[in-house]
Motif scaffolding. Structure first.
Motif, PDB file in Angstrom:
ATOM      1  N   UNK A   1       0.784  -1.191   0.040  1.00 24.85           N
ATOM      2  CA  UNK A   1       0.204  -0.180   0.081  1.00 24.85           C
ATOM      3  C   UNK A   1       0.988   1.281   0.037  1.00 24.85           C
ATOM      4  N   UNK A   2       1.358   1.612  -1.019  1.00 29.58           N
ATOM      5  CA  UNK A   2       2.211   2.762  -1.445  1.00 29.58           C
ATOM      6  C   UNK A   2       3.489   2.512  -0.602  1.00 29.58           C
ATOM      7  N   UNK A   3       4.022   3.242   0.458  1.00 29.87           N
ATOM      8  CA  UNK A   3       5.150   2.790   1.157  1.00 29.87           C
ATOM      9  C   UNK A   3       5.145   2.021   2.258  1.00 29.87           C
ATOM     10  N   UNK A   4       4.047   1.237   2.420  1.00 29.86           N
ATOM     11  CA  UNK A   4       3.841   0.181   3.527  1.00 29.86           C
ATOM     12  C   UNK A   4       3.637  -1.192   2.921  1.00 29.86           C
ATOM     13  N   UNK A   5       4.130  -2.048   3.646  1.00 30.77           N
ATOM     14  CA  UNK A   5       3.790  -3.417   3.402  1.00 30.77           C
ATOM     15  C   UNK A   5       3.001  -4.166   4.536  1.00 30.77           C
ATOM     16  N   UNK A   6       1.960  -4.875   4.174  1.00 28.09           N
ATOM     17  CA  UNK A   6       1.405  -5.667   5.093  1.00 28.09           C
ATOM     18  C   UNK A   6       1.660  -7.160   4.818  1.00 28.09           C
ATOM     19  N   UNK A   7       2.316  -7.661   5.917  1.00 26.06           N
ATOM     20  CA  UNK A   7       2.739  -9.400   5.723  1.00 26.06           C
ATOM     21  C   UNK A   7       1.971 -10.142   6.763  1.00 26.06           C
ATOM     22  N   UNK A   8       1.489 -11.279   6.406  1.00 28.15           N
ATOM     23  CA  UNK A   8       0.742 -12.154   7.291  1.00 28.15           C
ATOM     24  C   UNK A   8       1.798 -12.925   7.998  1.00 28.15           C
ATOM     25  N   UNK A   9       1.451 -13.355   9.421  1.00 29.96           N
ATOM     26  CA  UNK A   9       2.245 -14.179  10.230  1.00 29.96           C
ATOM     27  C   UNK A   9       1.360 -15.395  10.078  1.00 29.96           C
ATOM     28  N   UNK A  10       2.219 -16.587   9.764  1.00 33.66           N
ATOM     29  CA  UNK A  10       1.270 -17.997   9.595  1.00 33.66           C
ATOM     30  C   UNK A  10       1.634 -18.735  10.712  1.00 33.66           C
ATOM     31  N   UNK A  11       2.892 -18.234  11.393  1.00 33.16           N
ATOM     32  CA  UNK A  11       3.090 -19.044  12.705  1.00 33.16           C
ATOM     33  C   UNK A  11       2.996 -20.727  12.801  1.00 33.16           C
ATOM     34  N   UNK A  12       3.478 -21.104  11.433  1.00 34.27           N
ATOM     35  CA  UNK A  12       3.520 -22.423  10.978  1.00 34.27           C
ATOM     36  C   UNK A  12       3.951 -23.621  12.347  1.00 34.27           C
ATOM     37  N   UNK A  13       3.190 -24.429  12.732  1.00 36.05           N
ATOM     38  CA  UNK A  13       3.598 -25.384  13.599  1.00 36.05           C
ATOM     39  C   UNK A  13       3.776 -25.143  14.914  1.00 36.05           C
ATOM     40  N   UNK A  14       3.690 -24.322  15.618  1.00 43.24           N
ATOM     41  CA  UNK A  14       3.880 -23.778  16.826  1.00 43.24           C
ATOM     42  C   UNK A  14       3.108 -24.403  17.775  1.00 43.24           C
ATOM     43  N   UNK A  15       3.632 -24.853  18.866  1.00 39.61           N
ATOM     44  CA  UNK A  15       3.098 -25.418  20.378  1.00 39.61           C
ATOM     45  C   UNK A  15       3.325 -24.618  21.441  1.00 39.61           C
ATOM     46  N   UNK A  16       2.389 -24.238  22.393  1.00 38.48           N
ATOM     47  CA  UNK A  16       1.037 -24.606  21.989  1.00 38.48           C
ATOM     48  C   UNK A  16       0.328 -23.862  20.995  1.00 38.48           C
ATOM     49  N   UNK A  17      -0.770 -24.310  20.341  1.00 38.37           N
ATOM     50  CA  UNK A  17      -1.306 -23.449  19.159  1.00 38.37           C
ATOM     51  C   UNK A  17      -1.427 -22.370  19.394  1.00 38.37           C
ATOM     52  N   UNK A  18      -1.210 -21.230  18.377  1.00 46.66           N
ATOM     53  CA  UNK A  18      -1.217 -19.705  18.631  1.00 46.66           C
ATOM     54  C   UNK A  18      -2.783 -19.316  18.977  1.00 46.66           C
ATOM     55  N   UNK A  19      -3.119 -18.342  19.676  1.00 47.99           N
ATOM     56  CA  UNK A  19      -4.489 -17.784  19.924  1.00 47.99           C
ATOM     57  C   UNK A  19      -4.902 -16.713  19.204  1.00 47.99           C
ATOM     58  N   UNK A  20      -3.858 -16.226  18.087  1.00 49.43           N
ATOM     59  CA  UNK A  20      -3.953 -15.040  17.512  1.00 49.43           C
ATOM     60  C   UNK A  20      -3.261 -14.928  16.136  1.00 49.43           C
ATOM     61  N   UNK A  21      -3.914 -14.500  15.077  1.00 50.38           N
ATOM     62  CA  UNK A  21      -2.909 -14.096  13.899  1.00 50.38           C
ATOM     63  C   UNK A  21      -3.178 -12.882  13.598  1.00 50.38           C
ATOM     64  N   UNK A  22      -1.960 -12.376  12.790  1.00 54.60           N
ATOM     65  CA  UNK A  22      -2.130 -10.894  12.572  1.00 54.60           C
ATOM     66  C   UNK A  22      -1.238 -10.551  11.303  1.00 54.60           C
ATOM     67  N   UNK A  23      -1.858  -9.358  10.807  1.00 54.25           N
ATOM     68  CA  UNK A  23      -0.777  -8.739   9.474  1.00 54.25           C
ATOM     69  C   UNK A  23      -0.045  -7.542  10.518  1.00 54.25           C
ATOM     70  N   UNK A  24       1.308  -7.750   9.954  1.00 49.92           N
ATOM     71  CA  UNK A  24       2.202  -6.931  10.523  1.00 49.92           C
ATOM     72  C   UNK A  24       2.484  -5.810   9.374  1.00 49.92           C
ATOM     73  N   UNK A  25       2.635  -4.347   9.719  1.00 48.01           N
ATOM     74  CA  UNK A  25       2.730  -3.543   8.670  1.00 48.01           C
ATOM     75  C   UNK A  25       4.437  -2.912   9.169  1.00 48.01           C
ATOM     76  N   UNK A  26       4.949  -2.870   7.951  1.00 45.63           N
ATOM     77  CA  UNK A  26       6.551  -2.435   7.854  1.00 45.63           C
ATOM     78  C   UNK A  26       6.543  -1.498   6.607  1.00 45.63           C
ATOM     79  N   UNK A  27       7.695  -0.727   6.577  1.00 49.35           N
ATOM     80  CA  UNK A  27       7.966   0.168   5.374  1.00 49.35           C
ATOM     81  C   UNK A  27       8.351  -0.836   4.267  1.00 49.35           C
ATOM     82  N   UNK A  28       7.799  -0.264   2.923  1.00 49.83           N
ATOM     83  CA  UNK A  28       8.095  -0.828   1.773  1.00 49.83           C
ATOM     84  C   UNK A  28       9.452  -0.510   1.213  1.00 49.83           C
ATOM     85  N   UNK A  29       9.920   0.670   1.626  1.00 50.00           N
ATOM     86  CA  UNK A  29      11.182   1.033   1.089  1.00 50.00           C
ATOM     87  C   UNK A  29      11.558   1.068  -0.386  1.00 50.00           C
ATOM     88  N   UNK A  30      10.413   1.694  -1.190  1.00 51.37           N
ATOM     89  CA  UNK A  30      10.264   1.632  -2.459  1.00 51.37           C
ATOM     90  C   UNK A  30      11.402   2.746  -2.985  1.00 51.37           C
TER      91      UNK A  30
END
Length: 313
Positions: free
Chosen positions: A284-313
């Motif tokens: 989104x312009x100068x921002x990236x949104x990345x999804x955390x998948x948290x693959x295989x973690x134990x105990x199972x995660x209770x939350x999933x989220x998108x993380x916002x970081x600079x795109x540095x274009x």
């Protein structure tokens, strides 16, 4: 290209998950703060993300196939499309002009297309056995990857959003350097992006830690020379800039392609204390949104989220 989808016998889903679901928790994993993340409220898994109109994004619940919708400005996301049981949602792309969302169906071997205005399914395609991992949009259709075999699948789409039928799906067998056999339990093709006015498909290959340039007509491929991209997953391309997500490395590498797409160099490595196995990214312009998948973690995660970081274009 051939007009029928080649079906191949592949190993079971457990073998495919050997890389997809590692058991180690990545170093530095932490509970995100609300300042830099958007919680997918109620999600029990996650993998794909796509930019919609304006600041809207769509994200997929990997193991159910449900679709979430959120906004990077208001910092909220909730379940948007509740799909039938037995589906998956991996990589996805939005055609905002025609209110369509294209979703790779993982181990179902399918691709799904939803209308983001009505929230209804428009089409369902049987592509091939394996793991349909990601999708990119070109001017005349959608290309899907299969992580179990070096093939790409093309679904034609008109400029008015009219979708081809099952008989119109094309299979492209990829030869050359990207067509090497996979080791047991490894993923091959992963992220994909159309580039150079759709004359080139750039495909991430997880096992080979590489990007390949693929001719969409012949299937001929060549490795894009550069440093190994360990754990490469989803990719995003604009002109000659590539954002390559490296899931277990908890980073996004920003790459610069050469004029003829034969090589790249690493411009930046984007990290965040909130990354927890990011898999795909939307811009989104100068921002990236990345999804955390948290693959295989134990105990199972209770939350999933998108993380916002600079795109540095």
């Amino acid at each position: 290209m051939r007009k029928t989808v080649r079906r191949r016998a592949v190993g079971g889903f457990i073998a495919l998950l050997a890389l997809l679901l590692p058991t180690a928790v990545p170093a530095g994993a932490s509970t995100p703060s609300k300042d830099d993340v958007i919680v997918l409220r109620g999600a029990t898994s996650a993998e794909g993300i796509a930019a919609g109109g304006g600041t809207t994004f769509y994200a997929g619940e990997l193991l159910t196939g449900d679709i979430f919708r959120g906004d990077i400005h208001d910092g909220k996301a909730k379940r948007f499309i509740d799909v039938p049981e037995g589906r998956m949602a991996v990589g996805m792309k939005a055609d905002t002009r025609n209110d369509l969302l294209f979703v790779a169906g993982g181990s179902t071997g399918k691709a799904y297309v939803y209308n983001t205005d009505t929230r209804k399914q428009v089409k369902e395609y049987d592509l091939a056995p394996g793991f349909i991992n990601d999708v990119t949009l070109s001017s005349d259709g959608a290309w899907f990857t299969n992580s179990a075999t070096p093939e790409l699948y093309f679904v034609p789409v008109s400029r008015r959003g009219e979708l081809g039928g099952a008989a119109d799906v094309e299979t492209l067998k990829v030869g050359g350097e990207a067509g090497t056999p996979l080791q047991p339990g490894q993923f091959g093709f992963n992220g994909i992006a159309a580039a150079d006015e759709d004359d080139v498909l750039i495909v991430a290959h997880t096992q080979n830690q590489a990007l390949y340039a693929v001719d969409p007509d012949s299937g001929k491929s060549s490795r894009i020379k550069g440093p190994n991209l360990e754990f490469v997953d989803g990719i995003l391309v604009k002109d000659r800039t590539v954002w390559a997500v490296q899931n277990m490395a908890n980073q996004v590498s920003r790459l610069k392609l050469s004029e003829n797409f034969s090589s790249f160099r690493v411009r930046d490595v984007i990290t965040s204390k909130h990354f927890n196995i990011p898999t795909t990214v939307a811009r989104f312009g100068d921002t990236l949104a990345a999804v955390n998948a948290k693959f295989g973690q134990q105990p199972p995660p209770t939350q999933y989220e998108a993380v916002l970081v600079p795109a540095w274009d």
